[in-house]
Design a protein around this motif. Structure first.
Motif, PDB file in Angstrom:
ATOM      1  N   LYS A  94       0.820  -1.229   0.000  1.00 11.20           N
ATOM      2  CA  LYS A  94       0.000   0.000   0.000  1.00 11.20           C
ATOM      3  C   LYS A  94       0.845   1.267   0.000  1.00 11.20           C
ATOM      4  CE  LYS A  94      -3.907  -1.525   2.620  1.00 11.20           C
ATOM      5  NZ  LYS A  94      -3.237  -2.198   3.705  1.00 11.20           N
ATOM      6  N   LYS A  95       1.837   1.340   0.875  1.00 18.06           N
ATOM      7  CA  LYS A  95       2.613   2.580   0.949  1.00 18.06           C
ATOM      8  C   LYS A  95       4.108   2.274   0.911  1.00 18.06           C
ATOM      9  CE  LYS A  95       2.948   7.045   2.914  1.00 18.06           C
ATOM     10  NZ  LYS A  95       2.828   7.908   4.076  1.00 18.06           N
ATOM     11  N   ILE A  96       4.787   2.917  -0.042  1.00 16.24           N
ATOM     12  CA  ILE A  96       6.224   2.678  -0.210  1.00 16.24           C
ATOM     13  C   ILE A  96       6.969   4.010  -0.133  1.00 16.24           C
ATOM     14  CG2 ILE A  96       8.011   1.647  -1.677  1.00 16.24           C
ATOM     15  CD1 ILE A  96       5.733   0.206  -3.207  1.00 16.24           C
ATOM     16  N   THR A  97       7.926   4.093   0.794  1.00 19.01           N
ATOM     17  CA  THR A  97       8.792   5.271   0.915  1.00 19.01           C
ATOM     18  C   THR A  97      10.190   4.828   0.502  1.00 19.01           C
ATOM     19  OG1 THR A  97       7.510   6.184   2.736  1.00 19.01           O
ATOM     20  CG2 THR A  97       9.776   6.936   2.552  1.00 19.01           C
ATOM     21  N   VAL A  98      10.867   5.631  -0.318  1.00 19.27           N
ATOM     22  CA  VAL A  98      12.191   5.225  -0.787  1.00 19.27           C
ATOM     23  C   VAL A  98      13.200   6.355  -0.621  1.00 19.27           C
ATOM     24  CG1 VAL A  98      13.442   4.102  -2.672  1.00 19.27           C
ATOM     25  CG2 VAL A  98      10.960   3.959  -2.602  1.00 19.27           C
ATOM     26  N   LYS A  99      14.387   6.001  -0.191  1.00 23.07           N
ATOM     27  CA  LYS A  99      15.474   6.975  -0.091  1.00 23.07           C
ATOM     28  C   LYS A  99      16.150   7.103  -1.449  1.00 23.07           C
ATOM     29  CE  LYS A  99      20.160   7.042   1.430  1.00 23.07           C
ATOM     30  NZ  LYS A  99      21.185   6.791   2.417  1.00 23.07           N
ATOM     31  N   ALA A 100      16.236   8.341  -1.952  1.00 24.17           N
ATOM     32  CA  ALA A 100      16.886   8.565  -3.246  1.00 24.17           C
ATOM     33  C   ALA A 100      18.330   9.021  -3.053  1.00 24.17           C
ATOM     34  CB  ALA A 100      16.115   9.618  -4.025  1.00 24.17           C
ATOM     35  N   GLN A 101      19.194   8.576  -3.957  1.00 23.58           N
ATOM     36  CA  GLN A 101      20.599   8.978  -3.909  1.00 23.58           C
ATOM     37  C   GLN A 101      20.835  10.294  -4.636  1.00 23.58           C
ATOM     38  OE1 GLN A 101      21.830   6.977  -1.435  1.00 23.58           O
ATOM     39  NE2 GLN A 101      23.741   7.160  -2.559  1.00 23.58           N
ATOM     40  N   ASN A 102      20.034  10.528  -5.692  1.00 20.73           N
ATOM     41  CA  ASN A 102      20.193  11.757  -6.475  1.00 20.73           C
ATOM     42  C   ASN A 102      18.885  12.053  -7.212  1.00 20.73           C
ATOM     43  OD1 ASN A 102      20.121  10.227  -8.959  1.00 20.73           O
ATOM     44  ND2 ASN A 102      22.221   9.605  -8.471  1.00 20.73           N
ATOM     45  N   ASP A 103      18.865  13.159  -7.960  1.00 15.95           N
ATOM     46  CA  ASP A 103      17.609  13.592  -8.595  1.00 15.95           C
ATOM     47  C   ASP A 103      17.123  12.624  -9.670  1.00 15.95           C
ATOM     48  OD1 ASP A 103      17.559  15.717  -6.947  1.00 15.95           O
ATOM     49  OD2 ASP A 103      18.306  17.175  -8.407  1.00 15.95           O
ATOM     50  N   TYR A 104      18.043  11.995 -10.397  1.00 14.22           N
ATOM     51  CA  TYR A 104      17.640  11.034 -11.445  1.00 14.22           C
ATOM     52  C   TYR A 104      16.979   9.827 -10.806  1.00 14.22           C
ATOM     53  CZ  TYR A 104      20.637  13.831 -14.377  1.00 14.22           C
ATOM     54  OH  TYR A 104      21.188  14.881 -15.031  1.00 14.22           O
ATOM     55  N   HIS A 105      17.605   9.351  -9.744  1.00 19.32           N
ATOM     56  CA  HIS A 105      17.064   8.226  -8.985  1.00 19.32           C
ATOM     57  C   HIS A 105      15.652   8.582  -8.497  1.00 19.32           C
ATOM     58  CE1 HIS A 105      17.759   5.360  -5.295  1.00 19.32           C
ATOM     59  NE2 HIS A 105      16.955   4.829  -6.178  1.00 19.32           N
ATOM     60  N   ALA A 106      15.489   9.792  -7.967  1.00 22.50           N
ATOM     61  CA  ALA A 106      14.187  10.228  -7.446  1.00 22.50           C
ATOM     62  C   ALA A 106      13.136  10.232  -8.547  1.00 22.50           C
ATOM     63  CB  ALA A 106      14.322  11.624  -6.836  1.00 22.50           C
ATOM     64  N   LYS A 107      13.524  10.695  -9.728  1.00 21.19           N
ATOM     65  CA  LYS A 107      12.589  10.772 -10.848  1.00 21.19           C
ATOM     66  C   LYS A 107      12.092   9.377 -11.225  1.00 21.19           C
ATOM     67  CE  LYS A 107      13.110  14.585 -13.791  1.00 21.19           C
ATOM     68  NZ  LYS A 107      13.916  15.283 -14.764  1.00 21.19           N
ATOM     69  N   VAL A 108      13.017   8.443 -11.323  1.00 19.91           N
ATOM     70  CA  VAL A 108      12.649   7.067 -11.677  1.00 19.91           C
ATOM     71  C   VAL A 108      11.723   6.483 -10.605  1.00 19.91           C
ATOM     72  CG1 VAL A 108      13.521   4.727 -12.079  1.00 19.91           C
ATOM     73  CG2 VAL A 108      14.786   6.689 -12.968  1.00 19.91           C
ATOM     74  N   SER A 110       9.668   7.981  -8.598  1.00 21.56           N
ATOM     75  CA  SER A 110       8.315   8.547  -8.700  1.00 21.56           C
ATOM     76  C   SER A 110       7.570   7.925  -9.873  1.00 21.56           C
ATOM     77  CB  SER A 110       8.368  10.057  -8.887  1.00 21.56           C
ATOM     78  OG  SER A 110       9.002  10.638  -7.794  1.00 21.56           O
ATOM     79  N   LYS A 111       8.272   7.757 -10.995  1.00 19.33           N
ATOM     80  CA  LYS A 111       7.648   7.179 -12.196  1.00 19.33           C
ATOM     81  C   LYS A 111       7.156   5.756 -11.964  1.00 19.33           C
ATOM     82  CE  LYS A 111       8.559   9.657 -16.256  1.00 19.33           C
ATOM     83  NZ  LYS A 111       8.017  10.900 -15.721  1.00 19.33           N
ATOM     84  N   ILE A 112       7.902   4.975 -11.187  1.00 23.63           N
ATOM     85  CA  ILE A 112       7.476   3.583 -11.001  1.00 23.63           C
ATOM     86  C   ILE A 112       6.510   3.438  -9.823  1.00 23.63           C
ATOM     87  CG2 ILE A 112       9.507   2.588 -12.126  1.00 23.63           C
ATOM     88  CD1 ILE A 112      10.641   1.943  -9.406  1.00 23.63           C
ATOM     89  N   GLY A 113       6.122   4.561  -9.222  1.00 26.79           N
ATOM     90  CA  GLY A 113       5.023   4.504  -8.253  1.00 26.79           C
ATOM     91  C   GLY A 113       5.389   4.555  -6.786  1.00 26.79           C
ATOM     92  N   ALA A 114       6.619   4.981  -6.444  1.00 26.82           N
ATOM     93  CA  ALA A 114       6.942   5.166  -5.018  1.00 26.82           C
ATOM     94  C   ALA A 114       6.024   6.261  -4.479  1.00 26.82           C
ATOM     95  CB  ALA A 114       8.404   5.574  -4.856  1.00 26.82           C
ATOM     96  N   ASP A 115       5.433   6.041  -3.302  1.00 22.32           N
ATOM     97  CA  ASP A 115       4.494   7.016  -2.765  1.00 22.32           C
ATOM     98  C   ASP A 115       5.211   8.227  -2.189  1.00 22.32           C
ATOM     99  OD1 ASP A 115       1.916   5.427  -2.913  1.00 22.32           O
ATOM    100  OD2 ASP A 115       3.268   4.030  -1.923  1.00 22.32           O
TER     101      ASP A 115
END
Ligand code: ADP
Length: 218
Positions: A94-108, A110-115
């Protein structure tokens, strides 16, 4: 009923999340592919499991679907972080939080559905930089690319003045949303309230406006 979380990746970031959740009385399943890291959390987490979370069958066998919230705190291995997020999404977490290493990582992510995507190093860097520029800026939290909330220690220029007298909204375009005084938070302070030197002001506004306020007033 206790809240139940899964933390994947037990480095410094994931590890401190596990400790704090447990401290706050939640149930936590802690996962890492590294046995030593898992051993370290065996006596802390509710459950500590050695597993490679890029393997969908492994995730399913652990029953991760039944947890309300999963945080992916896999650090440097961006590929493993993305794959894990994708698998979690696929099994219907239901809810997924992810730590991003950089802006490209963050973009991907968000695109694959990280909440929720968090950037702890970047955010902490921003806070510390603002605090270095002015000791009166105690904290700085980005709300979006352009807006932030800052915690400001009152100084001589602010103390003894009323909010209406300072007219911060008209002059700087920022709002004082609360004042911390003696351990209490006064929400939506009245216009005629007088600021005291020990007050901490919580302000909200655009980064440009807050920066202008920091330079002129702090
Ligand atoms: P930090 O910057 O928070 O200290 P690290 O990069 O040190 O983060 O930690 C990330 C953790 O994630 C490591 O303990 C690593 O073993 C774990 N990890 C990496 N890939 C996987 C994976 N595929 N499955 C499970 N855990 C993983």
């Amino acid at each position: 009923m206790k809240k139940e979380f899964v933390v994947i990746g037990l480095g410094r970031f994931g590890g401190s999340i596990v400790r704090e959740l447990i401290e706050q009385d939640a149930d936590v399943m802690a996962i890492d592919k590294d046995t030593e890291r898992v051993d370290e959390y065996a006596s802390i987490a509710t459950q500590a499991v050695v597993a490679d979370t890029t393997d969908e069958a492994v995730l399913r066998s652990l029953g991760i679907r039944n947890f309300e919230h999963v945080i992916v705190a896999i650090g440097e291995n961006i590929q493993a972080s993305i794959l894990t997020t994708l698998m979690l999404k696929e099994i219907g977490v239901k809810k997924i939080t992810v730590k991003a290493q950089n802006d490209y990582h963050a973009k991907v992510l968000s695109k694959i559905g990280a909440d929720q995507v968090v950037h702890p190093e970047r955010d902490m860097g921003i806070r510390i930089a603002h605090n270095m520029l002015s000791n009166n800026v105690l904290d700085y939290l980005e709300l979006s690319d352009e807006h932030s909330i800052a915690e400001i220690q009152a100084n001589d220029k602010l103390a003894g003045r009323t909010l209406i007298g300072l007219d911060i909204r008209a002059k700087y375009g920022i709002n004082i949303v609360a004042i911390k005084r003696d351990g209490e938070i006064l929400v939506s302070p009245q216009a005629d309230m007088e600021i005291e030197l020990r007050d901490v002001l919580i302000i909200i506004g655009s980064d440009a406006d807050i920066n202008r306020f920091e330079k002129k007033v702090l």
